[in-house]
Design a protein around this motif. Structure first.
Motif, short mmCIF file in Angstrom:
data_model
loop_
_atom_site.label_atom_id
_atom_site.label_comp_id
_atom_site.label_asym_id
_atom_site.label_seq_id
_atom_site.Cartn_x
_atom_site.Cartn_y
_atom_site.Cartn_z
N ALA A 2 0.78 -0.89 0.33
CA ALA A 2 -0.54 0.06 0.08
C ALA A 2 0.89 1.62 0.22
CB ALA A 2 -1.40 0.23 1.47
N HIS A 3 0.27 2.21 -0.60
CA HIS A 3 0.25 3.64 -0.46
C HIS A 3 0.99 4.03 0.91
CE1 HIS A 3 2.08 7.81 -1.48
NE2 HIS A 3 2.30 7.44 -2.72
N PRO A 4 2.35 4.28 1.32
CA PRO A 4 2.68 4.98 2.50
C PRO A 4 1.41 6.00 3.51
CG PRO A 4 4.36 4.96 1.67
CD PRO A 4 3.26 4.96 0.56
N ALA A 5 1.28 6.81 2.01
CA ALA A 5 0.44 7.63 2.59
C ALA A 5 -1.31 7.20 3.48
CB ALA A 5 -0.84 8.89 1.77
N LEU A 6 -1.43 6.19 3.13
CA LEU A 6 -2.52 5.78 4.25
C LEU A 6 -2.07 5.26 5.54
CD1 LEU A 6 -3.28 2.41 1.80
CD2 LEU A 6 -5.09 4.65 2.59
N ALA A 7 -1.16 5.71 5.57
CA ALA A 7 -0.16 5.12 7.31
C ALA A 7 -1.22 6.39 7.55
CB ALA A 7 0.49 5.24 7.43
N GLU A 8 -1.57 7.50 7.45
CA GLU A 8 -2.43 8.64 7.93
C GLU A 8 -2.89 8.42 8.76
OE1 GLU A 8 -1.97 11.75 4.76
OE2 GLU A 8 0.03 11.06 4.21
N ALA A 103 -16.02 -3.62 -12.23
CA ALA A 103 -15.00 -3.27 -12.18
C ALA A 103 -13.99 -4.16 -11.46
CB ALA A 103 -15.03 -2.18 -13.41
N ASP A 104 -12.87 -5.06 -11.33
CA ASP A 104 -12.04 -5.25 -10.55
C ASP A 104 -10.77 -4.31 -11.05
OD1 ASP A 104 -11.14 -7.30 -8.63
OD2 ASP A 104 -9.86 -6.98 -9.94
N ILE A 105 -10.97 -3.68 -9.70
CA ILE A 105 -9.49 -2.51 -10.22
C ILE A 105 -8.28 -2.71 -9.40
CG2 ILE A 105 -8.84 -0.15 -10.79
CD1 ILE A 105 -10.88 -0.84 -12.42
N HIS A 106 -6.91 -2.55 -9.52
CA HIS A 106 -6.04 -2.22 -8.98
C HIS A 106 -4.94 -1.42 -8.90
CE1 HIS A 106 -7.06 -6.19 -6.19
NE2 HIS A 106 -7.09 -6.50 -7.58
N PHE A 107 -4.50 -0.89 -8.62
CA PHE A 107 -3.13 0.37 -8.11
C PHE A 107 -3.97 1.43 -8.89
CE2 PHE A 107 -1.58 -4.33 -9.51
CZ PHE A 107 -1.21 -4.06 -8.10
N ASP A 108 -4.70 1.83 -9.97
CA ASP A 108 -4.90 2.67 -10.62
C ASP A 108 -6.31 3.55 -10.40
OD1 ASP A 108 -4.72 4.92 -13.10
OD2 ASP A 108 -3.54 3.81 -14.47
N HIS A 109 -5.71 4.40 -9.94
CA HIS A 109 -7.57 4.88 -9.90
C HIS A 109 -7.78 5.16 -10.63
CE1 HIS A 109 -5.87 9.09 -9.39
NE2 HIS A 109 -6.39 9.30 -9.73
N PRO A 127 -8.47 -0.20 -1.54
CA PRO A 127 -8.03 0.86 -1.16
C PRO A 127 -6.35 1.11 -0.85
CG PRO A 127 -9.95 0.57 -0.59
CD PRO A 127 -9.54 -0.78 -0.69
N GLY A 128 -5.71 -0.10 -0.02
CA GLY A 128 -4.73 -0.86 0.43
C GLY A 128 -3.66 -0.39 -0.96
N ASN A 129 -3.81 -1.01 -1.99
CA ASN A 129 -2.97 -0.65 -2.63
C ASN A 129 -2.96 0.46 -4.03
OD1 ASN A 129 -4.81 -1.60 -5.08
ND2 ASN A 129 -4.15 -3.55 -4.64
N ILE A 130 -4.62 1.26 -3.74
CA ILE A 130 -4.86 2.67 -4.62
C ILE A 130 -3.96 2.98 -4.82
CG2 ILE A 130 -6.23 4.35 -4.90
CD1 ILE A 130 -6.84 1.11 -6.30
N GLY A 131 -3.37 3.98 -3.36
CA GLY A 131 -2.29 4.36 -3.33
C GLY A 131 -2.69 6.04 -2.67
N SER A 132 -2.41 7.02 -2.37
CA SER A 132 -3.66 8.34 -1.64
C SER A 132 -4.08 8.15 -0.83
CB SER A 132 -2.24 9.53 -1.96
OG SER A 132 -3.02 10.32 -2.69
N TRP A 133 -4.73 8.92 -0.16
CA TRP A 133 -6.49 9.47 -0.20
C TRP A 133 -6.76 10.23 -1.20
CZ3 TRP A 133 -9.19 6.07 3.13
CH2 TRP A 133 -8.32 5.41 3.67
N ASP A 134 -6.18 10.75 -0.96
CA ASP A 134 -6.87 11.53 -2.14
C ASP A 134 -7.21 11.29 -3.52
OD1 ASP A 134 -6.16 14.21 -1.10
OD2 ASP A 134 -4.10 14.51 -2.10
N LYS A 135 -6.30 10.22 -3.69
CA LYS A 135 -7.13 9.06 -4.37
C LYS A 135 -8.03 7.69 -4.43
CE LYS A 135 -2.00 8.48 -6.89
NZ LYS A 135 -1.13 7.91 -7.20
#
Length: 381
Positions: A2-8, A103-109, A127-135
């Protein structure tokens, strides 16, 4: 990862241990979510799902598989959208599919947002592999504007990184806490059309995590499954073990039996699980004895032939194929229809009454003729 921003976001505390005696579960308590025309949750029948394994860039091959899945009893289908090159095919699939398409989506919002625009009935993201919370928030906003539900997926490989790093938590606790943190974020943004899944290849971990989620988030519909379960036999055993325990406890609103096999096999196993638990019936159930030294007919061959020929019958009936006089007649009378074999012959029993005696070479034909005469091929419950 997951993107580190999720740790916020702050992590919730570990939920208390589950006790079925003090907290019985009920599917009626979950919030109804509509995937196309299929209701998930809110007391609706447990919906059966699968996923295509064709290339989404080949819409005709994918649609052919979806039609086959629909005929087998699939009610919601998931289609991978791995790259932007798949979006045109995905849009065509959504337009022509007889089933609601997720739709099965990973990584790219951005793929999730575009899939919504192309007609997806729902979006599955981790959500853990999509990226930041903004995405993640951009996907939430797009889904909210289009009234499209989102399945939040949490797997062992897509946890909230802050939670995943904690050595004091078990895997079920990590799955549960990650899922809870994601759901709370979605709800804080006013998005409530959520289905949730927490999957792992471990049966005990899957059971524990989903029990906790049903307790902590009783209003959220749960999608059940064992991920990376394996090939047909091993995967069937794993999925049946986990799903049967949870469904029998009132947990789970939709299921996907993941198998390294033809997706059509997933549908057969899923319906078998629902049927033996008494949750839904769609096709015949065979009741047959295991055979022993008393058996005087080729029961294994007869049962296999009956099973094969019943594949075209949609009536939700019980069919007994019994091989001796010990339990045979009684079990056959308890079924909707059946045969009880003896030396070179068999009794045909329907509605608890003997309706005929036939020679062994006519047993299966006579049974099928009686089924066709008595039960509509289109009956379903």
């Amino acid at each position: 990862m997951a993107h580190p921003a999720l740790a916020e976001k702050s992590s919730p505390q570990p939920p208390a241990s589950h006790s079925a005696a003090e907290a019985p579960f009920c599917r009626d308590l979950t919030r109804p979510v509509f995937v196309g025309g299929v209701q998930v949750g809110g007391g609706a029948p447990v919906a059966v799902q699968s996923m295509t394994n064709t290339k989404t860039q080949d819409p005709q091959a994918t649609l052919a598989q979806i039609h086959a899945l629909a005929e087998a009893g699939c009610e919601i289908v998931r289609v991978a959208v791995p790259t932007k090159d798949a979006l045109d095919g995905f849009g065509e699939i959504c337009t022509q599919s007889p089933l609601p398409v997720v739709a099965d989506i990973h990584f790219d919002h951005r793929l999730a947002i575009e899939a919504i625009a192309r007609g997806a009935s729902a979006i599955r993201i981790n959500p853990g592999n999509i990226g930041s919370w903004d995405k993640v928030d951009a996907v939430i906003d797009a889904a909210g504007n289009a009234s499209v539900p989102i399945r939040i997926g949490v797997n062992a490989g897509s946890l909230d990184p802050a939670i995943d790093a904690r050595e004091d938590l078990t895997q079920p606790q990590k799955l549960t806490q990650s899922a809870v943190s994601f759901v709370r974020h979605f709800e804080e943004r006013g998005f409530t059309s959520i289905v949730l899944s927490a999957k792992t290849h471990s049966v005990p971990s899957t059971i524990k995590a989903n029990r906790e989620l049903a307790r902590v988030l009783p209003h959220i519909p749960l999608h059940l499954g064992v991920t990376e379960a394996g090939t047909l036999q091993a995967g069937t055993i794993k999925n049946t073990s986990a799903l049967s325990v949870l469904l029998a406890e009132g947990i789970g609103d939709t299921i996907r039996v993941s198998l390294t096999a033809d997706p059509l096999e997933e549908i057969g196993v899923a319906w078998s699980i629902l049927q033996v638990l008494g949750l839904r019936r769609r096709s015949p159930e065979i009741v047959s004895c295991p055979t022993c030294g008393r058996c005087q007919i080729d029961l294994i061959g007869l049962a296999s032939e009956v099973e094969e020929r019943l594949k075209s019958v949609k009536a939700p009936i019980s069919v007994a194929v019994m091989g001796c006089v010990v339990n045979g007649p009684g079990e056959a009378k308890a079924a909707d229809i059946g045969i009880a074999g003896g030396r070179g012959q068999g009794l045909l029993i329907a509605g608890g009454e003997v309706v005929g005696k036939v020679t062994e070479d006519r047993i299966v034909d006579a049974l099928m003729e009686e089924i066709e005469a008595r039960f509509s091929a289109n009956d379903q419950s």
